[in-house]
Write a protein that holds these residues in place. Sequence first.
Motif, PDB file in Angstrom:
ATOM      1  N   ARG A  23       0.868  -1.191   0.000  1.00  7.62           N
ATOM      2  CA  ARG A  23       0.000   0.000   0.000  1.00  7.62           C
ATOM      3  C   ARG A  23       0.895   1.227   0.000  1.00  7.62           C
ATOM      4  O   ARG A  23       1.274   1.735   1.048  1.00  7.62           O
ATOM      5  CB  ARG A  23      -0.930  -0.036   1.210  1.00  7.62           C
ATOM      6  CG  ARG A  23      -1.972  -1.153   1.127  1.00  7.62           C
ATOM      7  CD  ARG A  23      -2.864  -1.151   2.354  1.00  7.62           C
ATOM      8  NE  ARG A  23      -2.216  -1.745   3.511  1.00  7.62           N
ATOM      9  CZ  ARG A  23      -2.621  -1.567   4.763  1.00  7.62           C
ATOM     10  NH1 ARG A  23      -3.646  -0.768   5.022  1.00  7.62           N
ATOM     11  NH2 ARG A  23      -2.002  -2.163   5.764  1.00  7.62           N
ATOM     12  N   ASP A  25       1.673   4.952  -0.381  1.00 13.66           N
ATOM     13  CA  ASP A  25       1.077   6.287  -0.279  1.00 13.66           C
ATOM     14  C   ASP A  25       2.178   7.288  -0.624  1.00 13.66           C
ATOM     15  O   ASP A  25       3.036   7.582   0.201  1.00 13.66           O
ATOM     16  CB  ASP A  25       0.557   6.504   1.147  1.00 13.66           C
ATOM     17  CG  ASP A  25       0.076   7.930   1.395  1.00 13.66           C
ATOM     18  OD1 ASP A  25      -0.074   8.695   0.422  1.00 13.66           O
ATOM     19  OD2 ASP A  25      -0.124   8.293   2.571  1.00 13.66           O
ATOM     20  N   ARG A  27       3.153  11.024  -2.043  1.00 10.47           N
ATOM     21  CA  ARG A  27       2.646  12.376  -2.283  1.00 10.47           C
ATOM     22  C   ARG A  27       3.796  13.354  -2.491  1.00 10.47           C
ATOM     23  O   ARG A  27       4.865  13.200  -1.912  1.00 10.47           O
ATOM     24  CB  ARG A  27       1.787  12.832  -1.101  1.00 10.47           C
ATOM     25  CG  ARG A  27       0.609  11.919  -0.826  1.00 10.47           C
ATOM     26  CD  ARG A  27      -0.301  12.449   0.255  1.00 10.47           C
ATOM     27  NE  ARG A  27      -1.317  11.453   0.607  1.00 10.47           N
ATOM     28  CZ  ARG A  27      -2.282  11.662   1.487  1.00 10.47           C
ATOM     29  NH1 ARG A  27      -2.368  12.827   2.120  1.00 10.47           N
ATOM     30  NH2 ARG A  27      -3.162  10.704   1.749  1.00 10.47           N
ATOM     31  N   TRP A 150       8.929   5.961   4.823  1.00 10.59           N
ATOM     32  CA  TRP A 150       8.576   5.282   6.067  1.00 10.59           C
ATOM     33  C   TRP A 150       7.859   3.981   5.738  1.00 10.59           C
ATOM     34  O   TRP A 150       6.994   3.932   4.863  1.00 10.59           O
ATOM     35  CB  TRP A 150       7.700   6.159   6.955  1.00 10.59           C
ATOM     36  CG  TRP A 150       7.572   5.590   8.351  1.00 10.59           C
ATOM     37  CD1 TRP A 150       6.451   5.128   8.970  1.00 10.59           C
ATOM     38  CD2 TRP A 150       8.645   5.413   9.285  1.00 10.59           C
ATOM     39  NE1 TRP A 150       6.759   4.665  10.223  1.00 10.59           N
ATOM     40  CE2 TRP A 150       8.100   4.826  10.449  1.00 10.59           C
ATOM     41  CE3 TRP A 150      10.009   5.670   9.242  1.00 10.59           C
ATOM     42  CZ2 TRP A 150       8.874   4.501  11.559  1.00 10.59           C
ATOM     43  CZ3 TRP A 150      10.782   5.351  10.355  1.00 10.59           C
ATOM     44  CH2 TRP A 150      10.207   4.783  11.500  1.00 10.59           C
ATOM     45  N   PRO A 170       2.231  -1.226   4.322  1.00 14.63           N
ATOM     46  CA  PRO A 170       2.161   0.147   3.832  1.00 14.63           C
ATOM     47  C   PRO A 170       3.557   0.756   3.709  1.00 14.63           C
ATOM     48  O   PRO A 170       4.434   0.494   4.534  1.00 14.63           O
ATOM     49  CB  PRO A 170       1.358   0.879   4.911  1.00 14.63           C
ATOM     50  CG  PRO A 170       0.780  -0.190   5.785  1.00 14.63           C
ATOM     51  CD  PRO A 170       1.714  -1.350   5.684  1.00 14.63           C
ATOM     52  N   THR A 172       5.008   4.675   3.044  1.00 16.68           N
ATOM     53  CA  THR A 172       4.629   6.080   2.907  1.00 16.68           C
ATOM     54  C   THR A 172       5.820   6.875   2.402  1.00 16.68           C
ATOM     55  O   THR A 172       6.928   6.752   2.931  1.00 16.68           O
ATOM     56  CB  THR A 172       4.156   6.650   4.259  1.00 16.68           C
ATOM     57  OG1 THR A 172       3.076   5.837   4.741  1.00 16.68           O
ATOM     58  CG2 THR A 172       3.676   8.078   4.110  1.00 16.68           C
ATOM     59  N   ARG A 174       7.049  10.807   1.017  1.00 14.76           N
ATOM     60  CA  ARG A 174       6.741  12.234   0.920  1.00 14.76           C
ATOM     61  C   ARG A 174       7.877  12.948   0.191  1.00 14.76           C
ATOM     62  O   ARG A 174       9.048  12.769   0.520  1.00 14.76           O
ATOM     63  CB  ARG A 174       6.543  12.845   2.308  1.00 14.76           C
ATOM     64  CG  ARG A 174       5.318  12.304   3.053  1.00 14.76           C
ATOM     65  CD  ARG A 174       4.030  12.752   2.379  1.00 14.76           C
ATOM     66  NE  ARG A 174       2.833  12.271   3.070  1.00 14.76           N
ATOM     67  CZ  ARG A 174       2.162  11.176   2.731  1.00 14.76           C
ATOM     68  NH1 ARG A 174       2.594  10.412   1.724  1.00 14.76           N
ATOM     69  NH2 ARG A 174       1.074  10.816   3.390  1.00 14.76           N
ATOM     70  N   ALA A 205       5.279  11.691   7.256  1.00 13.98           N
ATOM     71  CA  ALA A 205       5.061  10.316   6.809  1.00 13.98           C
ATOM     72  C   ALA A 205       4.715   9.401   7.977  1.00 13.98           C
ATOM     73  O   ALA A 205       3.839   8.532   7.867  1.00 13.98           O
ATOM     74  CB  ALA A 205       6.309   9.800   6.090  1.00 13.98           C
ATOM     75  N   ALA A 208       1.152   9.921   9.065  1.00 11.68           N
ATOM     76  CA  ALA A 208       0.188   9.398   8.096  1.00 11.68           C
ATOM     77  C   ALA A 208       0.197   7.876   8.004  1.00 11.68           C
ATOM     78  O   ALA A 208      -0.715   7.290   7.412  1.00 11.68           O
ATOM     79  CB  ALA A 208       0.481   9.991   6.710  1.00 11.68           C
ATOM     80  N   TYR A 209       1.199   7.235   8.596  1.00  9.68           N
ATOM     81  CA  TYR A 209       1.332   5.791   8.442  1.00  9.68           C
ATOM     82  C   TYR A 209       0.131   5.092   9.068  1.00  9.68           C
ATOM     83  O   TYR A 209      -0.200   5.330  10.237  1.00  9.68           O
ATOM     84  CB  TYR A 209       2.626   5.308   9.093  1.00  9.68           C
ATOM     85  CG  TYR A 209       3.083   3.961   8.599  1.00  9.68           C
ATOM     86  CD1 TYR A 209       3.518   3.796   7.292  1.00  9.68           C
ATOM     87  CD2 TYR A 209       3.093   2.851   9.434  1.00  9.68           C
ATOM     88  CE1 TYR A 209       3.952   2.563   6.825  1.00  9.68           C
ATOM     89  CE2 TYR A 209       3.520   1.613   8.982  1.00  9.68           C
ATOM     90  CZ  TYR A 209       3.941   1.474   7.673  1.00  9.68           C
ATOM     91  OH  TYR A 209       4.359   0.254   7.210  1.00  9.68           O
TER      92      TYR A 209
END
Length: 242
Positions: A23, A25, A27, A150, A170, A172, A174, A205, A208-209
């Motif tokens: 997953r 993420d 950005r 992360w 996940p 993450t 950034r 990050a 948001a994890y």
Amino acid sequence: MAELVYPPVVGLARTMFKALDLRIDMRGTEHVPRQGGAVLVSNHIGYLDFVFCGLTARPAKRLVRFMAKESVFRHRISGPLMRGMKHIPVDRARGEHAYAHALRSLRSGEIIGVFPEATISPSFTLKTFKSGAARLALEAGVPLLPVALWGTQRLWTKGRPRDLRRSGVPVTIRVGEPLRPGAEESAASVTERVKTRVQELLESAQRAYPVRPKGPEDTWWVPAHLGGTAPAPAPARASEDD
């Protein structure tokens, strides 16, 4: 010159990540320059970090040439791939050759990837940043692109077995706005500025994890200051290789 190795490797990585149902993420990729040189600067927490950092440049249709220790280029499997993707080997005893190579690449419009901590941080916190990335940006007249990762440590990191069969992990990522060094700035000042920005992105990050440790045995990947059992920064620095 045609890129015969890099695109297929990126495609293979994406297929593997899809099979693992990672997953991701990601950005801030709009901050990656669509043309011209730049120095991508990231924290370093796992052996696959260069792959995830490289993904940040794909929306801009760019490829990142990473500076990596020479031993990786001598490996029978990774060596041909690293050379085919035109990454830059770093011999610590003769670092000036890698620096000159990276400088030429920046001036020709390439994105160069640098992990300024030099080695994986066992504490998963930022270590001291070396000044090479800042010096390259200053001399080439290009921006620095801060990136924070992360979750990659949960897949494969120093002192832990690989866990590339676990699905749904996940990750993450950034990417921050490019930092443009001032003409009169020192490398030390630029280094501190980019480290501060990477730290801010890392904290973003982490916030948001979407996963927290499942129990006491699953806290190894969380830094001590966040309640985990990863080594505290000072002991981690003392135990790592130079």
